[in-house]
Write an enzyme that holds these catalytic residues in place. Structure first.
Site, PDB file in Angstrom:
ATOM      1  N   ILE A   1     -67.673  59.447  46.592  1.00  0.00           N
ATOM      2  CA  ILE A   1     -66.886  60.752  46.775  1.00  0.00           C
ATOM      3  C   ILE A   1     -67.827  61.924  46.587  1.00  0.00           C
ATOM      4  O   ILE A   1     -68.572  62.219  46.017  1.00  0.00           O
ATOM      5  CB  ILE A   1     -66.040  60.818  45.558  1.00  0.00           C
ATOM      6  CG1 ILE A   1     -65.054  59.545  45.007  1.00  0.00           C
ATOM      7  CG2 ILE A   1     -65.213  62.068  45.281  1.00  0.00           C
ATOM      8  CD1 ILE A   1     -64.972  59.535  43.601  1.00  0.00           C
ATOM      9  N   HIS A   2     -67.529  62.735  47.773  1.00  0.00           N
ATOM     10  CA  HIS A   2     -68.215  64.193  47.938  1.00  0.00           C
ATOM     11  C   HIS A   2     -67.562  65.003  48.634  1.00  0.00           C
ATOM     12  O   HIS A   2     -68.035  66.254  48.905  1.00  0.00           O
ATOM     13  CB  HIS A   2     -69.818  63.627  48.732  1.00  0.00           C
ATOM     14  CG  HIS A   2     -69.547  63.492  50.140  1.00  0.00           C
ATOM     15  ND1 HIS A   2     -69.519  62.282  50.811  1.00  0.00           N
ATOM     16  CD2 HIS A   2     -69.566  63.987  51.088  1.00  0.00           C
ATOM     17  CE1 HIS A   2     -69.328  62.192  52.116  1.00  0.00           C
ATOM     18  NE2 HIS A   2     -69.431  63.465  52.324  1.00  0.00           N
ATOM     19  N   ARG A   3     -66.509  64.885  49.148  1.00  0.00           N
ATOM     20  CA  ARG A   3     -65.721  65.925  49.822  1.00  0.00           C
ATOM     21  C   ARG A   3     -65.279  67.053  49.181  1.00  0.00           C
ATOM     22  O   ARG A   3     -64.863  66.793  48.166  1.00  0.00           O
ATOM     23  CB  ARG A   3     -64.430  65.596  50.589  1.00  0.00           C
ATOM     24  CG  ARG A   3     -64.605  64.419  51.683  1.00  0.00           C
ATOM     25  CD  ARG A   3     -65.278  65.081  52.933  1.00  0.00           C
ATOM     26  NE  ARG A   3     -65.664  63.935  53.911  1.00  0.00           N
ATOM     27  CZ  ARG A   3     -66.559  64.194  54.707  1.00  0.00           C
ATOM     28  NH1 ARG A   3     -67.271  65.530  55.071  1.00  0.00           N
ATOM     29  NH2 ARG A   3     -66.837  63.269  55.622  1.00  0.00           N
TER      30      ARG A   3
ATOM     31  N   ARG B   1     -72.776  66.264  44.174  1.00  0.00           N
ATOM     32  CA  ARG B   1     -71.596  67.152  43.886  1.00  0.00           C
ATOM     33  C   ARG B   1     -70.799  66.677  42.787  1.00  0.00           C
ATOM     34  O   ARG B   1     -70.017  67.293  42.226  1.00  0.00           O
ATOM     35  CB  ARG B   1     -70.760  67.072  45.021  1.00  0.00           C
ATOM     36  CG  ARG B   1     -70.756  68.326  46.042  1.00  0.00           C
ATOM     37  CD  ARG B   1     -69.794  67.691  46.983  1.00  0.00           C
ATOM     38  NE  ARG B   1     -69.643  68.829  48.172  1.00  0.00           N
ATOM     39  CZ  ARG B   1     -69.190  70.126  48.196  1.00  0.00           C
ATOM     40  NH1 ARG B   1     -68.724  70.406  47.044  1.00  0.00           N
ATOM     41  NH2 ARG B   1     -69.627  70.689  49.495  1.00  0.00           N
TER      42      ARG B   1
END
Ligand code: UD1
Ligand code: UDP
Length: 372
Positions: free
Chosen positions: A218-220, A255
């Site tokens: 997950i990084h968006r 993030r």
């Protein structure tokens, strides 16, 4: 001898650059001298350095060390630094990858100086304009002299925007433009390193040998910037893990690393966070997983390369052909949606035709750059 400067900055670009660098050094060393310019967009050891060593990528000749910050500030500093280097070095061409802020800055600086620009992984469209990557890739495609498209869909997107063939619009020093269906350079790497990764000790060192697990990344910004949204996504993954009885391993992008650790500790969650994986470790994790859950572009494709069912934590994807083959499902991040997508992907009957070429994209790209 052609002098080429390759601009990279973020993790996926470093990985992609490995494939072309490898071919240029092994098959074209008498024709091309490639030097690497790292913007410094990613700088942690596990987001940058680790890939140079593991994938035998030449150490960057130039590093702007731009770092993180407000996007306008970051892009402005990159443009300034890249422009200074290009003015000084006067390369015959510049290679850029993908759709990050480093791509955008590289495209703008190169085009302003009327240096031939080659965009690898061109023609992708999510058709969601607020996404910074969508803005970046459109600019890069429109400024490139050669757009190297990974798929037929990407070629069609370029055709729709009039980017297949056109006379020069950039001045006398740059020839006209063209679009080439090269195949996907990430497949070159997945094939080159896949077996090595599978037979490595990556899984046993994580205690995962022979154990069913799901892999999530997950990084968006839209999944991570809002605290409530992010925590609710962690909670949904947790519920899915309990519902299925399958642990979820998360190599945590910077993030989310702190917030995920905090979530796991404060809720006694069974999610398992690990540091960002090296490329070989990641390929091993992907090949060993029973399912992949991600908002990454590259990880969606690797799931397809390794025939793994994939849940995409987004409302749209630029890799639409993977969804069309029923190899991936787009899903909301609420737990009900995630569980429903989990059930549906298990019942799906995916096909895996060779949509991304045959693993020789780098050769095709090198030939076209040299002949340009
Ligand atoms: C960037 C790209 C995205 C790509 C992703 C790959 C843009 C707009 N986004 O997103 O397209 O999918 O890289 O991973 O270019 N940070 C660190 N250490 C690092 C790098 C980042 O701690 O080495 C942290 C910083 O707090 C930074 C944040 O991560 O502010 C986001 O980094 P940034 O490069 O802006 O965006 P990514 O989410 O990594
Ligand atoms: N990747 C990696 N370690 C990780 C997560 C991803 O090596 O912990 C690799 C992954 O295998 C793929 C690439 O990074 O090759 C994808 O990059 P990322 O997800 O950061 O960005 P995106 O593809 O979404 O732009």
């Amino acid at each position: 001898m052609l002098n080429i400067i390759t601009i990279i900055g973020a993790r996926p670009q470093i990985i992609k650059a490995a494939a072309l660098s490898r071919i240029l050094r092994t098959s074209y060393s008498y024709e091309v001298c490639e030097r690497i310019l790292h913007t410094g967009q990613h700088y942690d050891t596990l987001m940058s350095d680790v890939f140079f060593g593991e994938m035998n990528i030449p150490i960057p000749t130039f590093n702007l060390n731009v770092g993180s910050g407000d996007q306008a500030w970051q892009i402005a500093h990159m443009i300034e630094g890249i422009t200074d280097i290009l003015k000084q070095e006067k390369p015959d061409g510049v290679v850029i990858y993908g759709d990050t802020n480093s791509t955008l800055a590289g495209a703008l600086a190169t085009c302003r100086l009327q240096i031939p620009l080659f965009h690898i992984e061109a023609g992708l469209r999510s058709h969601y304009m607020p996404m910074p990557e969508e803005q970046n890739r459109i600019v890069a495609d429109h400024f490139a002299n050669i757009c190297f498209a990974p798929t037929q869909t990407a070629m069609q997107n370029l055709a729709r925007e009039g980017l297949i063939h056109s006379p020069t619009q950039f001045g006398e020093q740059r020839k006209g433009r063209e679009a080439i269906l090269s195949g996907d350079i990430m497949l070159d790497n997945a094939i080159h390193y896949g077996a090595q990764a599978k037979h490595s000790t990556a899984l046993s060192s994580l205690g995962l040998d022979g154990i069913p697990y799901m892999l999530a990344t997950i990084h968006r910004d839209f999944n991570t910037d809002n605290t409530d949204k992010r925590d609710s996504l962690f909670a949904s993954l947790d519920i899915l893990s309990k519902h299925s009885g399958i642990p979820i391993i998360i190599p945590a992008h910077p993030r989310i690393s702190q917030s995920l650790q905090h979530y796991i500790q404060s809720t006694h969650s069974h999610l398992r966070a690990i540091p960002p994986a090296s490329y070989l470790q990641m390929l091993a994790l992907e090949q060993g997983a029973c399912m992949i859950i991600t908002d990454s572009g590259g990880v969606q494709k690797e799931a397809y390369f390794f025939h793994k069912p994939c849940l995409v934590l987004r409302h749209e994807t630029e890799w639409i052909e993977i969804v069309e083959q029923q190899a991936a499902i787009l899903t909301d991040t609420e737990s009900d949606s995630l569980i429903d997508a989990f059930e549906r992907i298990q019942a799906a009957q995916p096909h895996y035709p060779p949509l991304f070429g045959d693993g020789h994209a780098a050769e095709i790209i090198a030939e076209h750059i040299i002949n340009y």
